[in-house]
Design a protein around this motif. Structure first.
Motif, PDB file in Angstrom:
ATOM      1  N   ARG A  34      -4.044  17.732  -9.170  1.00  0.00           N
ATOM      2  CA  ARG A  34      -2.648  18.021  -9.522  1.00  0.00           C
ATOM      3  C   ARG A  34      -2.549  19.321 -10.315  1.00  0.00           C
ATOM      4  O   ARG A  34      -3.521  19.777 -10.925  1.00  0.00           O
ATOM      5  N   PRO A  35      -1.345  19.944 -10.351  1.00  0.00           N
ATOM      6  CA  PRO A  35      -1.164  21.145 -11.164  1.00  0.00           C
ATOM      7  C   PRO A  35      -1.327  20.832 -12.646  1.00  0.00           C
ATOM      8  O   PRO A  35      -1.120  19.697 -13.080  1.00  0.00           O
TER       9      PRO A  35
ATOM     10  N   ASP B 132       9.440  21.624 -14.781  1.00  0.00           N
ATOM     11  CA  ASP B 132       8.577  22.020 -13.660  1.00  0.00           C
ATOM     12  C   ASP B 132       8.959  21.318 -12.367  1.00  0.00           C
ATOM     13  O   ASP B 132       8.676  21.808 -11.276  1.00  0.00           O
ATOM     14  N   SER B 133       9.580  20.152 -12.481  1.00  0.00           N
ATOM     15  CA  SER B 133      10.085  19.383 -11.328  1.00  0.00           C
ATOM     16  C   SER B 133       8.989  19.103 -10.306  1.00  0.00           C
ATOM     17  O   SER B 133       8.982  19.643  -9.186  1.00  0.00           O
ATOM     18  N   TRP B 134       8.072  18.232 -10.702  1.00  0.00           N
ATOM     19  CA  TRP B 134       7.047  17.793  -9.752  1.00  0.00           C
ATOM     20  C   TRP B 134       7.568  16.574  -8.996  1.00  0.00           C
ATOM     21  O   TRP B 134       7.699  15.501  -9.546  1.00  0.00           O
TER      22      TRP B 134
ATOM     23  N   LEU C 206       6.244  25.250  -9.184  1.00  0.00           N
ATOM     24  CA  LEU C 206       5.448  25.694  -8.034  1.00  0.00           C
ATOM     25  C   LEU C 206       5.088  27.167  -8.131  1.00  0.00           C
ATOM     26  O   LEU C 206       3.957  27.571  -7.824  1.00  0.00           O
ATOM     27  N   PHE C 207       6.043  27.994  -8.580  1.00  0.00           N
ATOM     28  CA  PHE C 207       5.757  29.430  -8.718  1.00  0.00           C
ATOM     29  C   PHE C 207       4.651  29.657  -9.745  1.00  0.00           C
ATOM     30  O   PHE C 207       3.705  30.417  -9.515  1.00  0.00           O
ATOM     31  N   GLY C 208       4.746  28.998 -10.898  1.00  0.00           N
ATOM     32  CA  GLY C 208       3.721  29.138 -11.925  1.00  0.00           C
ATOM     33  C   GLY C 208       2.378  28.612 -11.472  1.00  0.00           C
ATOM     34  O   GLY C 208       1.324  29.145 -11.856  1.00  0.00           O
ATOM     35  N   TYR C 209       2.394  27.557 -10.660  1.00  0.00           N
ATOM     36  CA  TYR C 209       1.145  26.980 -10.150  1.00  0.00           C
ATOM     37  C   TYR C 209       0.433  27.964  -9.227  1.00  0.00           C
ATOM     38  O   TYR C 209      -0.788  28.142  -9.314  1.00  0.00           O
ATOM     39  N   GLU C 210       1.195  28.629  -8.352  1.00  0.00           N
ATOM     40  CA  GLU C 210       0.590  29.605  -7.439  1.00  0.00           C
ATOM     41  C   GLU C 210      -0.008  30.764  -8.234  1.00  0.00           C
ATOM     42  O   GLU C 210      -1.111  31.241  -7.930  1.00  0.00           O
TER      43      GLU C 210
ATOM     44  N   GLN D  58       0.869  -1.174   0.000  1.00  0.00           N
ATOM     45  CA  GLN D  58       0.000   0.000   0.000  1.00  0.00           C
ATOM     46  C   GLN D  58       0.904   1.222   0.000  1.00  0.00           C
ATOM     47  O   GLN D  58       1.693   1.421   0.917  1.00  0.00           O
ATOM     48  N   LEU D  59       0.780   2.044  -1.032  1.00  0.00           N
ATOM     49  CA  LEU D  59       1.647   3.200  -1.214  1.00  0.00           C
ATOM     50  C   LEU D  59       0.828   4.486  -1.193  1.00  0.00           C
ATOM     51  O   LEU D  59      -0.232   4.568  -1.805  1.00  0.00           O
ATOM     52  N   LYS D  60       1.355   5.483  -0.492  1.00  0.00           N
ATOM     53  CA  LYS D  60       0.790   6.829  -0.565  1.00  0.00           C
ATOM     54  C   LYS D  60       1.744   7.673  -1.395  1.00  0.00           C
ATOM     55  O   LYS D  60       2.946   7.718  -1.134  1.00  0.00           O
ATOM     56  N   ILE D  61       1.212   8.341  -2.414  1.00  0.00           N
ATOM     57  CA  ILE D  61       2.020   9.114  -3.350  1.00  0.00           C
ATOM     58  C   ILE D  61       1.576  10.574  -3.242  1.00  0.00           C
ATOM     59  O   ILE D  61       0.453  10.920  -3.631  1.00  0.00           O
ATOM     60  N   GLN D  62       2.425  11.417  -2.685  1.00  0.00           N
ATOM     61  CA  GLN D  62       2.069  12.812  -2.430  1.00  0.00           C
ATOM     62  C   GLN D  62       2.974  13.741  -3.219  1.00  0.00           C
ATOM     63  O   GLN D  62       4.191  13.629  -3.192  1.00  0.00           O
ATOM     64  N   ILE D  63       2.357  14.711  -3.941  1.00  0.00           N
ATOM     65  CA  ILE D  63       3.134  15.696  -4.682  1.00  0.00           C
ATOM     66  C   ILE D  63       3.589  16.790  -3.724  1.00  0.00           C
ATOM     67  O   ILE D  63       2.812  17.278  -2.893  1.00  0.00           O
ATOM     68  N   ASP D  64       4.846  17.180  -3.824  1.00  0.00           N
ATOM     69  CA  ASP D  64       5.407  18.233  -2.977  1.00  0.00           C
ATOM     70  C   ASP D  64       4.953  19.586  -3.511  1.00  0.00           C
ATOM     71  O   ASP D  64       5.542  20.136  -4.443  1.00  0.00           O
ATOM     72  N   LEU D  65       3.873  20.111  -2.915  1.00  0.00           N
ATOM     73  CA  LEU D  65       3.281  21.371  -3.363  1.00  0.00           C
ATOM     74  C   LEU D  65       3.126  22.369  -2.229  1.00  0.00           C
ATOM     75  O   LEU D  65       2.201  23.189  -2.216  1.00  0.00           O
TER      76      LEU D  65
END
Length: 386
Positions: free
Chosen positions: A322-323, A294-296, A330-334, A192-199
């Motif tokens: 997701r973005p 973008d380095s997600w 991250l800057f562009g996403y904000e 069981q894996l949890k996959i979280q984007i660093d945002l």
């Protein structure tokens, strides 16, 4: 177990005519399931032994055998069949029962033109999938998973199906014949894996369960699927190793992929040949980076291990959207989030139109899990919810 060999393989094995057994009596189940056709071929200028089960057409590949392997052919063939079935998630009890039922390996000539034609077709398919042949190991684990899921004409009565499905059905039937009871054919470990984007402050994650024998190529396809990424950027996995060099698990050995890798700083592995169990049996965290512009960064955490009778990846739950692709990190996403909520911003309308083809679509759990059935193949982004 009967191995019905082409002339080329018999010559490499050094088996003479008086040492061969008759192929008669292996035309019908269950004896046909205990027999394999085999050929000795060249793929990418490398030698290989290709085995194909007579009853199911399921393939097993032994790559780059050397002289001593031919003198130990019986042991190597049994090892290869056993390992590939294990990678398929088959219960060790079922595997042992099949090997015992099949008995000691004997060699024979090929049966007939029809079986040779099927064997030749299997060889052509392996050649077509040759990127999944690992130069560093004899027993090819992952090419069988792919080739076994290509629809085939199983027998001469125009029956079509998937070799892996018939293989599993036959394994269960043979066990039941000898033991007068039915047990699950599949019994394997899954993660069981949890996959979280660093945002930063944005909580975007997905939770999945995955068989431990899946490769990191499969995991890449899973991540692309559950986040609805479009898979047109480079990616890699990184495993931090306390006291040792970190591991980079990369897409392939293409020069563009390898150009910026420091082999002195990292141990380099290829994702299509590395199983999850090789890494998660020792480490509970892996980082997946998608889109080197973008380095997600996706932080993958092993939450628990369990046994399962179901050999597939499953989406459990998730949070957040997701973005958009190519939003600018991250800057562009904000900036994107500020613009789309402000109707007075002159960029609002244009940004909303652009985002329609870039942002995550609203897929329900059933749609996601349906798409996850195709993780064995290359991931293709589809505009349709299938």
């Amino acid at each position: 177990m009967m191995i019905q060999c082409t002339k080329a393989l018999l010559e490499k094995l050094g088996i003479k005519g008086d040492e061969l057994v008759t192929p008669e009596g292996h035309e019908h189940f269950p004896n046909s399931f205990m027999a394999w056709h085999a050929n000795f071929v060249s793929i990418n200028r490398r030698k290989a032994i290709i085995l194909m089960n007579n009853e199911t057409r399921y393939p097993v590949v032994i790559y780059r055998p050397v002289k001593k392997d031919f003198s130990n052919a019986r042991g190597l063939i049994l090892e290869a069949i056993t390992e590939v079935l294990r990678i398929e998630g088959v219960s060790q009890t079922i595997i042992n029962a099949y090997i015992h039922k099949a008995g000691e390996i004997s060699f024979s000539k090929t049966a007939n033109r029809s079986m040779v034609a099927k064997l030749n077709n299997t060889v052509r398919e392996i050649e077509f999938m040759s990127e999944y042949l690992n130069e560093d190991t004899k027993i090819q684990k992952y090419i069988s998973l792919l080739a076994g899921r290509q629809i085939q004409k199983i027998n001469d009565s125009d029956e079509y199906g998937y070799p892996v499905e018939k293989m599993l059905n036959c394994l269960g039937a043979v066990y039941e014949l000898d033991n007068d009871k039915c047990i699950p054919v599949l019994d394997h470990e899954r993660y069981q894996l949890k996959i979280q984007i660093d945002l930063g402050s944005h909580d975007v994650w997905r939770r999945v369960t995955v068989p431990s024998t899946f490769s990191f190529r499969h995991l890449h396809n899973i991540i692309q699927t559950v986040f609805d990424w479009q898979n047109y950027h480079l990616h890699e996995f990184t495993v931090d190793m306390e006291g040792n060099k970190p591991i980079k698990i990369i897409m392939d050995d293409h020069p563009e992929t390898l150009e910026f890798l420091d082999h002195g700083e990292f141990d380099i592995l290829q994702e299509r040949f590395v199983s999850l169990e090789e890494i998660f049996s020792k480490h509970n965290k892996v980082i997946y980076e998608y889109d080197f512009g973008d380095s997600w960064y996706h932080h993958i955490t092993l939450e628990k291990t369990e046994r399962s009778h179901d050999f597939r990846a499953t989406y459990l739950d998730g949070n957040g959207e997701r973005p958009p692709e190519d939003v600018g990190g991250l800057f562009g996403y904000e900036e994107y989030l500020e613009v789309i909520v402000n109707e007075n911003d002159p960029r609002n309308k244009e940004m909303m139109i652009w985002a329609e083809s870039q942002k995550e679509r609203k897929l329900n759990s059933e749609q996601i899990n349906n798409r996850l059935t195709r993780v064995f193949h290359k991931y293709y982004y589809s505009p349709h919810f299938i």
